[in-house]
Design a protein around this motif. Sequence first.
Motif, PDB file in Angstrom:
ATOM      1  N   THR A  36       0.848  -1.181   0.000  1.00  0.00           N
ATOM      2  CA  THR A  36       0.000   0.000   0.000  1.00  0.00           C
ATOM      3  C   THR A  36       0.885   1.232   0.000  1.00  0.00           C
ATOM      4  OG1 THR A  36      -1.637  -1.185   1.303  1.00  0.00           O
ATOM      5  CG2 THR A  36      -1.863   1.192   1.200  1.00  0.00           C
ATOM      6  N   GLY A  37       0.617   2.153  -0.926  1.00  0.00           N
ATOM      7  CA  GLY A  37       1.361   3.404  -0.986  1.00  0.00           C
ATOM      8  C   GLY A  37       0.440   4.569  -0.678  1.00  0.00           C
ATOM      9  N   LYS A  38       0.989   5.605  -0.019  1.00  0.00           N
ATOM     10  CA  LYS A  38       0.175   6.765   0.346  1.00  0.00           C
ATOM     11  C   LYS A  38       0.920   8.057   0.043  1.00  0.00           C
ATOM     12  CE  LYS A  38      -2.303   4.433   4.045  1.00  0.00           C
ATOM     13  NZ  LYS A  38      -2.697   4.480   5.456  1.00  0.00           N
ATOM     14  N   ARG A  39       0.138   9.090  -0.324  1.00  0.00           N
ATOM     15  CA  ARG A  39       0.678  10.423  -0.566  1.00  0.00           C
ATOM     16  C   ARG A  39      -0.482  11.396  -0.496  1.00  0.00           C
ATOM     17  NH1 ARG A  39       2.628  14.892  -0.729  1.00  0.00           N
ATOM     18  NH2 ARG A  39       3.749  15.834  -2.444  1.00  0.00           N
ATOM     19  N   LYS A  40      -0.383  12.433   0.311  1.00  0.00           N
ATOM     20  CA  LYS A  40      -1.463  13.390   0.559  1.00  0.00           C
ATOM     21  C   LYS A  40      -2.723  12.612   0.951  1.00  0.00           C
ATOM     22  CE  LYS A  40       0.243  17.192  -2.283  1.00  0.00           C
ATOM     23  NZ  LYS A  40      -0.087  18.143  -3.343  1.00  0.00           N
ATOM     24  N   ASP A  41      -3.815  12.769   0.203  1.00  0.00           N
ATOM     25  CA  ASP A  41      -5.054  12.037   0.527  1.00  0.00           C
ATOM     26  C   ASP A  41      -5.244  10.805  -0.347  1.00  0.00           C
ATOM     27  OD1 ASP A  41      -5.980  13.493   2.645  1.00  0.00           O
ATOM     28  OD2 ASP A  41      -7.135  14.899   1.434  1.00  0.00           O
ATOM     29  N   ALA A  42      -4.268  10.475  -1.179  1.00  0.00           N
ATOM     30  CA  ALA A  42      -4.391   9.352  -2.108  1.00  0.00           C
ATOM     31  C   ALA A  42      -3.844   8.070  -1.483  1.00  0.00           C
ATOM     32  CB  ALA A  42      -3.642   9.651  -3.393  1.00  0.00           C
ATOM     33  N   GLY A 104       2.203   9.918  -6.747  1.00  0.00           N
ATOM     34  CA  GLY A 104       3.129   9.705  -5.636  1.00  0.00           C
ATOM     35  C   GLY A 104       2.773   8.479  -4.822  1.00  0.00           C
ATOM     36  N   ALA A 105       1.475   8.239  -4.635  1.00  0.00           N
ATOM     37  CA  ALA A 105       1.026   7.071  -3.878  1.00  0.00           C
ATOM     38  C   ALA A 105       1.364   5.779  -4.618  1.00  0.00           C
ATOM     39  CB  ALA A 105      -0.473   7.158  -3.622  1.00  0.00           C
ATOM     40  N   VAL A 106       1.164   5.765  -5.940  1.00  0.00           N
ATOM     41  CA  VAL A 106       1.481   4.573  -6.730  1.00  0.00           C
ATOM     42  C   VAL A 106       2.987   4.321  -6.718  1.00  0.00           C
ATOM     43  CG1 VAL A 106       1.400   3.555  -9.043  1.00  0.00           C
ATOM     44  CG2 VAL A 106      -0.582   4.759  -8.171  1.00  0.00           C
ATOM     45  N   ARG A 107       3.777   5.387  -6.814  1.00  0.00           N
ATOM     46  CA  ARG A 107       5.240   5.241  -6.759  1.00  0.00           C
ATOM     47  C   ARG A 107       5.674   4.630  -5.436  1.00  0.00           C
ATOM     48  NH1 ARG A 107       9.650  10.114  -6.484  1.00  0.00           N
ATOM     49  NH2 ARG A 107       8.963  10.130  -4.335  1.00  0.00           N
ATOM     50  N   LEU A 131      11.116   4.696  -0.481  1.00  0.00           N
ATOM     51  CA  LEU A 131      10.412   3.928   0.542  1.00  0.00           C
ATOM     52  C   LEU A 131       9.850   4.814   1.653  1.00  0.00           C
ATOM     53  CD1 LEU A 131      12.772   0.847   0.872  1.00  0.00           C
ATOM     54  CD2 LEU A 131      10.648   1.043  -0.403  1.00  0.00           C
ATOM     55  N   THR A 132      10.238   6.081   1.655  1.00  0.00           N
ATOM     56  CA  THR A 132       9.761   7.000   2.680  1.00  0.00           C
ATOM     57  C   THR A 132       8.417   7.574   2.262  1.00  0.00           C
ATOM     58  OG1 THR A 132      12.039   7.577   3.142  1.00  0.00           O
ATOM     59  CG2 THR A 132      10.357   9.039   4.025  1.00  0.00           C
ATOM     60  N   ARG A 133       7.447   7.513   3.163  1.00  0.00           N
ATOM     61  CA  ARG A 133       6.129   8.061   2.885  1.00  0.00           C
ATOM     62  C   ARG A 133       6.204   9.568   3.071  1.00  0.00           C
ATOM     63  NH1 ARG A 133       1.400  10.831   3.511  1.00  0.00           N
ATOM     64  NH2 ARG A 133      -0.459   9.664   3.985  1.00  0.00           N
ATOM     65  N   ASP A 134       5.861  10.329   2.037  1.00  0.00           N
ATOM     66  CA  ASP A 134       5.874  11.792   2.124  1.00  0.00           C
ATOM     67  C   ASP A 134       4.663  12.200   2.953  1.00  0.00           C
ATOM     68  OD1 ASP A 134       6.154  14.475   1.804  1.00  0.00           O
ATOM     69  OD2 ASP A 134       6.245  14.450  -0.383  1.00  0.00           O
ATOM     70  N   SER A 135       4.902  12.632   4.186  1.00  0.00           N
ATOM     71  CA  SER A 135       3.806  12.834   5.139  1.00  0.00           C
ATOM     72  C   SER A 135       3.169  14.218   5.042  1.00  0.00           C
ATOM     73  CB  SER A 135       4.320  12.610   6.567  1.00  0.00           C
ATOM     74  OG  SER A 135       5.358  13.535   6.842  1.00  0.00           O
ATOM     75  N   ARG A 136       3.584  15.033   4.085  1.00  0.00           N
ATOM     76  CA  ARG A 136       3.006  16.379   3.991  1.00  0.00           C
ATOM     77  C   ARG A 136       1.571  16.298   3.483  1.00  0.00           C
ATOM     78  NH1 ARG A 136       7.087  19.136   0.066  1.00  0.00           N
ATOM     79  NH2 ARG A 136       6.839  17.096  -0.876  1.00  0.00           N
ATOM     80  N   VAL A 137       0.659  16.865   4.245  1.00  0.00           N
ATOM     81  CA  VAL A 137      -0.752  16.906   3.845  1.00  0.00           C
ATOM     82  C   VAL A 137      -1.247  18.338   3.978  1.00  0.00           C
ATOM     83  CG1 VAL A 137      -1.305  14.513   4.442  1.00  0.00           C
ATOM     84  CG2 VAL A 137      -1.505  16.295   6.160  1.00  0.00           C
ATOM     85  N   VAL A 138      -2.383  18.649   3.375  1.00  0.00           N
ATOM     86  CA  VAL A 138      -2.944  19.987   3.416  1.00  0.00           C
ATOM     87  C   VAL A 138      -3.408  20.295   4.828  1.00  0.00           C
ATOM     88  CG1 VAL A 138      -4.754  21.474   2.471  1.00  0.00           C
ATOM     89  CG2 VAL A 138      -3.656  19.804   1.016  1.00  0.00           C
TER      90      VAL A 138
END
Length: 157
Positions: A36-42, A104-107, A131-138
């Motif tokens: 599972t990949g995550k980025r922002k709200d995706a 970004g989430a798919v990557r 491998l680092t989840r970019d934790s920046r969110v709005v």
Amino acid sequence: MADLSSLAELGQATAEQPAAPVHVQKLDAHGRAYATGKRKDAIARVWVKPGTGKITINDKEYDKYFARPVLQMILQQPIVASNRNGQYDIVATVVGGGLSGQAGAVRHGISKALTYYEPTLRGVLKKGGFLTRDSRVVERKKYGKAKARRSFQFSKR
């Protein structure tokens, strides 16, 4: 002096423990690696299996789903960095956020799934920062403000 010798024995016992964790291959019943990949709200669910290099996202070809070349490049980064072009078929489902966050989430999901399928790739992908989840969110909007931090325009009169 007996106290010091017992401390030395304790130091030797801890030195015998394994230093680094051993990463093993994680596959499902169909021989695929899932991550599972995550980025922002995706949020992206990604499956990786050996194949011809076909990438499918939400039942569409990746170049049809992500029309912008920049997003296609983001998707290819972990595959190119690990030098595995055309060796794996990738199937992903992604929901939430915008196209940039979804790419970004798919990557992130592809990178994690590749390490589950081939644990030796972990060093290369970790060094590339995939491998680092970019934790920046709005940031959320606050009451009494126009946006998250912007105040309403001040009027003297």
